[in-house]
Design a protein around this motif. Structure first.
Motif, PDB file in Angstrom:
ATOM      1  N   ASP A 352       0.843  -1.195   0.000  1.00 41.77           N
ATOM      2  CA  ASP A 352       0.000   0.000   0.000  1.00 41.77           C
ATOM      3  C   ASP A 352       0.881   1.249   0.000  1.00 41.77           C
ATOM      4  N   ASP A 353       0.359   2.320  -0.577  1.00 36.20           N
ATOM      5  CA  ASP A 353       1.059   3.602  -0.524  1.00 36.20           C
ATOM      6  C   ASP A 353       0.022   4.716  -0.396  1.00 36.20           C
ATOM      7  N   ASP A 354       0.508   5.928  -0.148  1.00 36.85           N
ATOM      8  CA  ASP A 354      -0.380   7.083  -0.012  1.00 36.85           C
ATOM      9  C   ASP A 354      -0.233   8.044  -1.181  1.00 36.85           C
ATOM     10  N   GLY A 355       0.160   7.510  -2.330  1.00 35.57           N
ATOM     11  CA  GLY A 355       0.355   8.339  -3.517  1.00 35.57           C
ATOM     12  C   GLY A 355      -0.944   8.639  -4.233  1.00 35.57           C
ATOM     13  N   PRO A 356      -0.845   9.109  -5.467  1.00 39.97           N
ATOM     14  CA  PRO A 356      -2.043   9.475  -6.237  1.00 39.97           C
ATOM     15  C   PRO A 356      -2.846   8.276  -6.722  1.00 39.97           C
ATOM     16  N   GLY A 357      -2.250   7.070  -6.719  1.00 36.44           N
ATOM     17  CA  GLY A 357      -2.961   5.890  -7.185  1.00 36.44           C
ATOM     18  C   GLY A 357      -3.063   5.824  -8.695  1.00 36.44           C
ATOM     19  N   ILE A 358      -3.859   4.876  -9.167  1.00 35.51           N
ATOM     20  CA  ILE A 358      -4.083   4.678 -10.600  1.00 35.51           C
ATOM     21  C   ILE A 358      -5.579   4.693 -10.847  1.00 35.51           C
ATOM     22  N   PRO A 359      -6.065   5.447 -11.829  1.00 32.02           N
ATOM     23  CA  PRO A 359      -7.506   5.454 -12.125  1.00 32.02           C
ATOM     24  C   PRO A 359      -8.015   4.042 -12.386  1.00 32.02           C
ATOM     25  N   GLU A 360      -9.235   3.781 -11.985  1.00 32.72           N
ATOM     26  CA  GLU A 360      -9.777   2.430 -12.076  1.00 32.72           C
ATOM     27  C   GLU A 360      -9.823   1.925 -13.509  1.00 32.72           C
ATOM     28  N   ASP A 361     -10.117   2.797 -14.454  1.00 32.66           N
ATOM     29  CA  ASP A 361     -10.204   2.363 -15.844  1.00 32.66           C
ATOM     30  C   ASP A 361      -8.840   2.141 -16.482  1.00 32.66           C
ATOM     31  N   VAL A 366      -2.074  -0.658 -17.313  1.00 32.35           N
ATOM     32  CA  VAL A 366      -0.701  -0.464 -16.826  1.00 32.35           C
ATOM     33  C   VAL A 366       0.103  -1.756 -16.875  1.00 32.35           C
ATOM     34  N   PHE A 367      -0.553  -2.899 -17.056  1.00 29.06           N
ATOM     35  CA  PHE A 367       0.178  -4.157 -17.144  1.00 29.06           C
ATOM     36  C   PHE A 367       0.708  -4.421 -18.558  1.00 29.06           C
ATOM     37  N   LYS A 368       0.301  -3.603 -19.511  1.00 27.91           N
ATOM     38  CA  LYS A 368       0.790  -3.789 -20.875  1.00 27.91           C
ATOM     39  C   LYS A 368       2.239  -3.323 -20.977  1.00 27.91           C
ATOM     40  N   PRO A 369       3.059  -4.056 -21.703  1.00 31.66           N
ATOM     41  CA  PRO A 369       4.466  -3.649 -21.855  1.00 31.66           C
ATOM     42  C   PRO A 369       4.592  -2.253 -22.458  1.00 31.66           C
ATOM     43  N   PHE A 370       5.515  -1.474 -21.892  1.00 33.60           N
ATOM     44  CA  PHE A 370       5.888  -0.137 -22.380  1.00 33.60           C
ATOM     45  C   PHE A 370       4.767   0.890 -22.186  1.00 33.60           C
ATOM     46  N   PHE A 371       3.750   0.548 -21.402  1.00 31.17           N
ATOM     47  CA  PHE A 371       2.679   1.512 -21.137  1.00 31.17           C
ATOM     48  C   PHE A 371       3.037   2.333 -19.905  1.00 31.17           C
ATOM     49  N   ARG A 372       2.895   3.668 -20.026  1.00 34.04           N
ATOM     50  CA  ARG A 372       3.174   4.566 -18.909  1.00 34.04           C
ATOM     51  C   ARG A 372       2.044   5.579 -18.784  1.00 34.04           C
ATOM     52  N   LEU A 373       1.685   5.856 -17.525  1.00 34.09           N
ATOM     53  CA  LEU A 373       0.685   6.901 -17.298  1.00 34.09           C
ATOM     54  C   LEU A 373       1.241   8.269 -17.672  1.00 34.09           C
ATOM     55  N   ASP A 374       2.550   8.438 -17.480  1.00 31.18           N
ATOM     56  CA  ASP A 374       3.214   9.689 -17.856  1.00 31.18           C
ATOM     57  C   ASP A 374       3.578   9.613 -19.335  1.00 31.18           C
ATOM     58  N   LYS A 375       2.834  10.320 -20.172  1.00 33.29           N
ATOM     59  CA  LYS A 375       3.045  10.257 -21.618  1.00 33.29           C
ATOM     60  C   LYS A 375       4.320  10.975 -22.058  1.00 33.29           C
ATOM     61  N   SER A 376       4.966  11.712 -21.151  1.00 38.07           N
ATOM     62  CA  SER A 376       6.170  12.458 -21.553  1.00 38.07           C
ATOM     63  C   SER A 376       7.381  11.559 -21.721  1.00 38.07           C
ATOM     64  N   ARG A 377       7.284  10.311 -21.178  1.00 34.05           N
ATOM     65  CA  ARG A 377       8.399   9.360 -21.238  1.00 34.05           C
ATOM     66  C   ARG A 377       9.624   9.887 -20.507  1.00 34.05           C
ATOM     67  N   ASN A 378       9.417  10.752 -19.539  1.00 36.77           N
ATOM     68  CA  ASN A 378      10.538  11.295 -18.762  1.00 36.77           C
ATOM     69  C   ASN A 378      11.067  10.202 -17.845  1.00 36.77           C
ATOM     70  N   ILE A 379      12.344   9.886 -17.940  1.00 34.29           N
ATOM     71  CA  ILE A 379      12.947   8.824 -17.149  1.00 34.29           C
ATOM     72  C   ILE A 379      12.980   9.168 -15.677  1.00 34.29           C
ATOM     73  N   THR A 406      -7.876   0.327  -4.746  1.00 37.21           N
ATOM     74  CA  THR A 406      -7.624   1.552  -3.996  1.00 37.21           C
ATOM     75  C   THR A 406      -7.195   1.205  -2.577  1.00 37.21           C
ATOM     76  N   SER A 407      -6.103   1.807  -2.140  1.00 32.50           N
ATOM     77  CA  SER A 407      -5.569   1.518  -0.819  1.00 32.50           C
ATOM     78  C   SER A 407      -6.359   2.253   0.261  1.00 32.50           C
ATOM     79  N   PRO A 408      -6.519   1.649   1.438  1.00 28.49           N
ATOM     80  CA  PRO A 408      -7.124   2.374   2.568  1.00 28.49           C
ATOM     81  C   PRO A 408      -6.313   3.607   2.974  1.00 28.49           C
ATOM     82  N   GLN A 409      -5.039   3.652   2.547  1.00 32.44           N
ATOM     83  CA  GLN A 409      -4.193   4.806   2.860  1.00 32.44           C
ATOM     84  C   GLN A 409      -4.368   5.936   1.861  1.00 32.44           C
TER      85      GLN A 409
END
Length: 420
Positions: A352-361, A366-379, A406-409
């Motif tokens: 668990d973490d207290d970060g922004p999380g991942i949208p449910e949809d 996110v399990f697909k290879p080379f898929f990133r939520l950050d489209k900028s590809r910033n390392i 979704t985490s309880p945190q």
């Protein structure tokens, strides 16, 4: 079910035919035979009612009909109606007496005796005839039931033996397919059983060989690519190191470092841990070492574990899997909660973490290879989009699965479930 249902149907149909046809006919013939003997005695007494005639009649009844007969002269049945006291073994006897004798009668059939008594009202008294119950019973019933059940059980036993011999290779094929899916060694598996099962097993072995050959070719190709790319990258790093500390040079160094990082991610994803053999591993110790490594980086982490939890896993692959999740939680959150639970049929590892999380949809994307939520590809804001792909690949290779919720945190919860 394949064996039992036809046998049960056969038993039911056979019993129905037997009782409807054979048993009814035999019972009618036996009842008519006994009623006919009683009717013959009545006719003989009517033809010669003298004492000598009665003596001959009773002697014939005992010797020829196997029945004891007597005449109580002057008596009258208490009730002029047909009465049955007790239980008679065959209901056809009543209609047979009406048909063959045609006189009022009483039947005395106590359940605790092997005989029954038929009393016939004659004009000069009551004729009492005692006969064995078995005259109304056919032993073929027991013989038929015994043969039917016995032969069915014998056939069922033989069928079970043959069926088990045919099912065993199918089970071994299923176990081999499951083990191969988990990247375990299945070298001892060989085709056996019926022709169709051997064909399926042979097709499985050919498929297994093709997949292993493709994986080996891919690994060798990537190893060559890695070697070919590392050499020019190393030369470029040496040349840049000799050029000073200008801004343009620093940007080039960052680009080379990013290329190396991406190359390592690609190789880790494609190469996997196929050469590592599963072994009995103390999961608690692996998680403890991961927690210690995170704490050395001054990242807050809480760890709840169960002591001495053992599981058949590839230690390095398992550690890398959990490490990826913990590092992701550290990258996007400020606090990490790691727990280990052992249930009846599974072991669960929860991050668990207290970060922004991942949208449910987006949790499946996110399990697909080379898929990133950050489209900028910033390392600097993440990897190359292979971390969760590697995690799922490792977990499913061990027969488990991963679930994102979704985490309880307030952040993301990643739960790994491994079957025991």
């Amino acid at each position: 079910m394949i064996l039992v249902v036809p046998l049960v149907l056969l038993q039911v149909i056979s019993a129905f035919i037997f009782y409807e046809a054979h048993w009814d006919k035999v019972s009618k013939y036996l009842a008519r035979g006994l009623a006919g003997d009683v009717g013959a005695l009545v006719d003989m007494i009517r033809n010669d009612p003298s004492e000598d005639g009665l003596t001959r009649t009773f002697l014939i009844s005992r010797q020829r009909f196997n029945m004891a007969a007597s005449l109580r002269k002057g008596e009258i049945l208490a009730n002029n109606e047909n009465i049955v006291e007790g239980s008679i073994p065959d209901p056809f006897l009543l209609s047979a007496l009406d048909e063959r004798v045609g006189l009022p009668y009483h039947i005395l059939a106590p359940a605790d005796k092997k005989t029954l008594t038929i009393e016939i009202q004659l004009s000069d008294g009551v004729l009492s005839v005692t006969a064995l119950r078995k005259r109304l019973f056919s032993s073929t019933t027991y013989v038929f039931v015994l043969w039917m059940v016995g032969s069915s059980m014998l056939l069922f036993g033989v069928a079970i033996i043959f069926m088990r011999n045919q099912v065993r290779p199918i089970r071994r094929l299923a176990q081999a397919a499951d083990a191969f899916g988990k990247r375990q060694n299945v070298e001892r598996f060989k085709p056996e059983g019926a022709r169709e099962v051997r064909q399926a097993a042979t097709a499985f072995l050919k498929m297994k060989a093709r997949i292993e050959r493709q994986i080996e070719q891919r690994t060798h190709m990537l190893a060559g690519v890695s070697h070919d790319l590392r050499t020019p990258l190393t030369r470029m790093k040496l040349q840049l190191a000799m050029m000073g500390e200008e801004d343009d040079i620093k940007d080039l160094r960052d680009d080379i470092q990013e290329m190396e990082h991406m190359l390592e991610g690609y190789l880790d994803f494609v190469r996997g841990d196929g050469e590592e053999e599963p072994e009995d591993t103390n999961i608690s110790q692996i998680l403890t070492s991961i927690v210690q490594g995170i704490k050395r980086k001054d990242i807050p982490i809480d760890y709840e574990n169960v002591e001495d939890v053992h599981l058949q896993v590839r230690p390095n692959a398992f550690k890398r899997c959990v490490t990826n999740l913990v590092e992701n939680a550290a990258r996007y959150g400020t606090h990490i909660w790691l727990s280990l639970e052992q249930r009846n049929e599974a072991i669960e590892v929860t991050v668990d973490d207290d970060g922004p999380g991942i949208p449910e949809d987006m949790r499946e994307e996110v399990f697909k290879p080379f898929f990133r939520l950050d489209k900028s590809r910033n390392i600097q804001t993440g990897g190359v989009g292979l971390g969760l792909s590697i995690v799922r690949d490792v977990v499913r290779a061990h027969g488990g699965d991963i679930q994102l919720t979704t985490s309880p945190q307030g952040g993301l919860r990643a739960r790994l479930r491994f079957p025991v």
